[in-house]
Write a protein that holds these residues in place. Structure first.
Motif, PDB file in Angstrom:
ATOM      1  N   ASP A   1      36.573  49.265  46.306  1.00 40.53           N
ATOM      2  CA  ASP A   1      37.607  49.200  45.175  1.00 40.53           C
ATOM      3  C   ASP A   1      37.674  47.933  44.865  1.00 40.53           C
ATOM      4  O   ASP A   1      38.603  47.098  44.960  1.00 40.53           O
ATOM      5  CB  ASP A   1      38.845  49.616  45.954  1.00 40.53           C
ATOM      6  N   THR A   2      36.507  47.299  44.134  1.00 42.25           N
ATOM      7  CA  THR A   2      36.397  46.061  43.585  1.00 42.25           C
ATOM      8  C   THR A   2      36.028  46.055  42.341  1.00 42.25           C
ATOM      9  O   THR A   2      35.534  44.964  41.741  1.00 42.25           O
ATOM     10  CB  THR A   2      35.308  45.633  44.565  1.00 42.25           C
ATOM     11  N   GLY A   3      36.363  47.053  41.454  1.00 38.79           N
ATOM     12  CA  GLY A   3      36.052  47.018  40.059  1.00 38.79           C
ATOM     13  C   GLY A   3      37.051  46.291  39.251  1.00 38.79           C
ATOM     14  O   GLY A   3      37.873  45.437  39.622  1.00 38.79           O
ATOM     15  N   TYR A   4      37.224  46.665  38.129  1.00 34.48           N
ATOM     16  CA  TYR A   4      38.074  46.345  37.076  1.00 34.48           C
ATOM     17  C   TYR A   4      39.605  46.649  37.394  1.00 34.48           C
ATOM     18  O   TYR A   4      39.764  47.859  37.930  1.00 34.48           O
ATOM     19  CB  TYR A   4      37.596  46.675  35.648  1.00 34.48           C
ATOM     20  N   VAL A   5      40.498  45.736  36.911  1.00 35.72           N
ATOM     21  CA  VAL A   5      41.735  46.093  37.039  1.00 35.72           C
ATOM     22  C   VAL A   5      42.127  47.262  36.214  1.00 35.72           C
ATOM     23  O   VAL A   5      41.890  46.954  34.787  1.00 35.72           O
ATOM     24  CB  VAL A   5      42.919  44.889  36.865  1.00 35.72           C
ATOM     25  N   ALA A   6      42.964  48.246  36.748  1.00 35.83           N
ATOM     26  CA  ALA A   6      43.380  49.471  35.550  1.00 35.83           C
ATOM     27  C   ALA A   6      44.437  49.064  34.595  1.00 35.83           C
ATOM     28  O   ALA A   6      45.018  47.783  34.843  1.00 35.83           O
ATOM     29  CB  ALA A   6      43.973  50.562  36.519  1.00 35.83           C
ATOM     30  N   GLY A   7      44.332  49.627  33.517  1.00 36.33           N
ATOM     31  CA  GLY A   7      45.353  49.184  32.459  1.00 36.33           C
ATOM     32  C   GLY A   7      46.567  49.711  32.906  1.00 36.33           C
ATOM     33  O   GLY A   7      47.785  49.019  32.413  1.00 36.33           O
ATOM     34  N   GLU A   8      47.145  50.768  33.696  1.00 39.73           N
ATOM     35  CA  GLU A   8      48.332  50.789  34.043  1.00 39.73           C
ATOM     36  C   GLU A   8      48.040  50.798  35.895  1.00 39.73           C
ATOM     37  O   GLU A   8      47.532  51.295  36.323  1.00 39.73           O
ATOM     38  CB  GLU A   8      48.803  52.398  33.675  1.00 39.73           C
TER      39      GLU A   8
ATOM     40  N   PRO B   1      50.777  50.001  39.413  1.00 40.16           N
ATOM     41  CA  PRO B   1      52.420  50.090  40.096  1.00 40.16           C
ATOM     42  C   PRO B   1      52.886  48.830  40.006  1.00 40.16           C
ATOM     43  O   PRO B   1      54.092  48.922  40.555  1.00 40.16           O
ATOM     44  CB  PRO B   1      51.873  50.916  41.488  1.00 40.16           C
ATOM     45  N   LEU B   2      52.261  47.761  40.092  1.00 44.16           N
ATOM     46  CA  LEU B   2      52.726  46.459  40.022  1.00 44.16           C
ATOM     47  C   LEU B   2      54.359  46.236  39.396  1.00 44.16           C
ATOM     48  O   LEU B   2      55.199  45.531  39.950  1.00 44.16           O
ATOM     49  CB  LEU B   2      51.767  45.430  39.877  1.00 44.16           C
TER      50      LEU B   2
ATOM     51  N   LEU C   1      43.227  35.027  45.021  1.00 49.12           N
ATOM     52  CA  LEU C   1      42.949  36.347  44.606  1.00 49.12           C
ATOM     53  C   LEU C   1      43.512  36.476  43.014  1.00 49.12           C
ATOM     54  O   LEU C   1      43.325  37.622  42.578  1.00 49.12           O
ATOM     55  CB  LEU C   1      43.750  37.219  45.446  1.00 49.12           C
ATOM     56  N   LYS C   2      44.230  35.824  42.518  1.00 50.22           N
ATOM     57  CA  LYS C   2      44.405  35.681  41.095  1.00 50.22           C
ATOM     58  C   LYS C   2      45.427  37.002  40.512  1.00 50.22           C
ATOM     59  O   LYS C   2      44.725  37.945  39.888  1.00 50.22           O
ATOM     60  CB  LYS C   2      43.088  35.760  40.372  1.00 50.22           C
ATOM     61  N   CYS C   3      46.708  36.979  40.570  1.00 54.90           N
ATOM     62  CA  CYS C   3      47.355  37.977  40.159  1.00 54.90           C
ATOM     63  C   CYS C   3      48.701  37.176  40.029  1.00 54.90           C
ATOM     64  O   CYS C   3      49.447  36.569  40.954  1.00 54.90           O
ATOM     65  CB  CYS C   3      47.683  38.958  40.938  1.00 54.90           C
TER      66      CYS C   3
ATOM     67  N   PHE D   1      41.746  42.353  43.504  1.00 57.68           N
ATOM     68  CA  PHE D   1      42.349  41.995  45.021  1.00 57.68           C
ATOM     69  C   PHE D   1      43.680  41.446  44.713  1.00 57.68           C
ATOM     70  O   PHE D   1      44.486  41.793  45.632  1.00 57.68           O
ATOM     71  CB  PHE D   1      41.529  40.921  45.662  1.00 57.68           C
ATOM     72  N   GLY D   2      43.987  40.416  43.713  1.00 57.52           N
ATOM     73  CA  GLY D   2      45.142  39.875  43.760  1.00 57.52           C
ATOM     74  C   GLY D   2      46.199  40.873  43.407  1.00 57.52           C
ATOM     75  O   GLY D   2      47.334  41.055  43.842  1.00 57.52           O
ATOM     76  N   LEU D   3      45.945  41.937  42.613  1.00 54.34           N
ATOM     77  CA  LEU D   3      46.874  42.937  42.073  1.00 54.34           C
ATOM     78  C   LEU D   3      47.244  43.644  43.273  1.00 54.34           C
ATOM     79  O   LEU D   3      48.280  43.968  43.641  1.00 54.34           O
ATOM     80  CB  LEU D   3      46.316  43.766  41.044  1.00 54.34           C
ATOM     81  N   LEU D   4      46.152  44.092  44.119  1.00 57.29           N
ATOM     82  CA  LEU D   4      46.403  45.141  45.372  1.00 57.29           C
ATOM     83  C   LEU D   4      47.276  44.387  46.236  1.00 57.29           C
ATOM     84  O   LEU D   4      47.930  44.942  46.840  1.00 57.29           O
ATOM     85  CB  LEU D   4      44.758  45.580  45.753  1.00 57.29           C
TER      86      LEU D   4
END
Length: 386
Positions: A57-64, A66-67, A240-242, A270-273
């Protein structure tokens, strides 16, 4: 119920890390300068990252994602702050969020107020956004520090257009009072200015400090302000950059529609997760343990300085893991960190980097083990005694 403390990783394991803290100086130097901590990741964060790696699960951040909702629940739980998740956006890090908001809210040449001594990149992000730094130093009350509201009012009356706030403040660890924040918001509203509040250290405010998010300081704050924050300082996730940008009203949130799409796309997957895992309730016990550990460490610094460096002046911070120490009477000049690095083999952050008010000061990171803190301050004491 008694909250447990966290134990830092052993020194030999820490030296296997490749981050700035452990690769900037040789191995005979104790690195207590940059804002990284020496603890293992929160179990929920580690599990989320391991799961992502295991399934690719190392792709682009989704547009929507849960954060926004997860952070809103965290803010309500920890601060009693009710965040509208529709007014939350993500980006790579807090500094980027500040730059992009400033670019959208000021015009080149506008003056932006900062409150030194303050996090050194504040000077740089204002310039990057086209603004001009206006310095209104914190007031030393004798017991602590506070915003100089009269000085800020004078600069706003003279044309300053924005205030870049640090709450909790870095490097002093000051948690600004609700009364002070509310007064600041009223001033900004009166003069048509905006407030951007860097609250990256907010999860590290000690429970008794009474932390108030700027946007929770009243209606005026919601009308003039933005908060930029992250899980990165508390949970040691800077690489991780978020980060999150939060508006206080639908009117102020409209600025998000003017920002380039890349501002949001730069959020790290990764930052978002990791941030989602950090802000969920399951990570509360780990964060409480961290705060308990830092409470012990901030007091240990005071005890060690009194014993080994009695000329030092230090106030126990309300938040964070950074000790702001005045060594002006130690005979080490305006930048004591240089002599301490050379002669004691301890790396501290340079006080003058935080502004002229940092002359004679150092910043020490106590987000580590009691043993490393003790060794570092003992080394400094021996150096001064010799």
């Amino acid at each position: 119920m008694t909250t447990s403390v966290l134990r830092a990783l052993p020194l030999q394991e820490l030296r296997e890390r490749t981050s700035a803290k452990w690769r900037t100086y040789p191995q005979d130097v104790l690195p207590l300068f940059v804002a990284e901590t020496d603890f293992a990741l929160a179990p929920e964060v580690e599990a989320a990252l391991q799961r992502a790696v295991s399934i690719g699960d190392t792709g682009y951040v989704a547009g929507e994602t849960p954060l926004p909702e997860v952070f809103a629940a965290f803010a309500a739980r920890r601060y009693g702050w009710h965040v509208d998740a529709s007014r939350v956006r993500t980006t790579a890090d807090v500094s980027m969020g500040i730059v992009e908001l400033l670019r959208a809210l000021i015009v080149p040449g506008d003056r932006v107020i900062v409150n030194p001594p303050v996090y050194p990149p504040f000077y740089e992000v204002v310039s990057e956004a086209g603004g001009v730094v206006t310095r209104v130093p914190l007031r030393d009350t004798g017991d602590g520090w506070e915003l100089d509201l009269a000085g800020i009012e004078a600069e706003l009356a003279d044309g300053a257009r924005a205030i870049l706030l640090c709450n909790p403040h870095n490097p002093t660890g000051t948690v600004h009072s609700r009364t002070s924040l509310s007064a600041l918001a009223e001033l900004a509203a009166r003069f048509g200015a905006v407030v951007i509040s860097d609250e990256i250290h907010a999860p590290l405010a000690q429970p008794a400090a009474g932390f108030t998010p700027f946007l929770a300081a009243g209606d005026a704050a919601s009308a003039v302000g933005y908060v930029v924050t992250s899980a990165s300082k508390a949970f040691n996730l800077a690489g991780l950059k978020c980060a999150l940008m939060i508006a206080g009203s639908d009117e102020t949130a409209a600025v998000f529609r003017t920002l380039p799409d890349e501002v949001f796309w730069r959020t790290g997957q990764f930052g978002l997760l990791a941030a989602v895992a950090a802000f969920r309730p399951e990570s509360n016990p780990w964060l409480d343990s961290l705060l308990s550990t830092l409470d012990e460490n901030r007091r240990l610094v005071a005890e060690l300085l009194a014993t080994h460096v009695p000329s030092a002046r230090y106030r126990i911070p309300d938040a964070g893991y950074l000790a702001w120490i005045d060594l002006s009477d130690a005979g080490l000049g305006e930048n004591p960190s240089r002599a301490i690095l050379r002669d004691a083999k301890v790396a501290l952050h340079f006080g003058p980097a935080f502004g002229a008010e940092g002359s004679g000061h150092v910043r020490l990171n106590f987000g580590t083990s009691p043993e490393l803190i003790t060794e570092a301050i003992t080394r400094i004491g021996r150096m001064l005694a010799s």
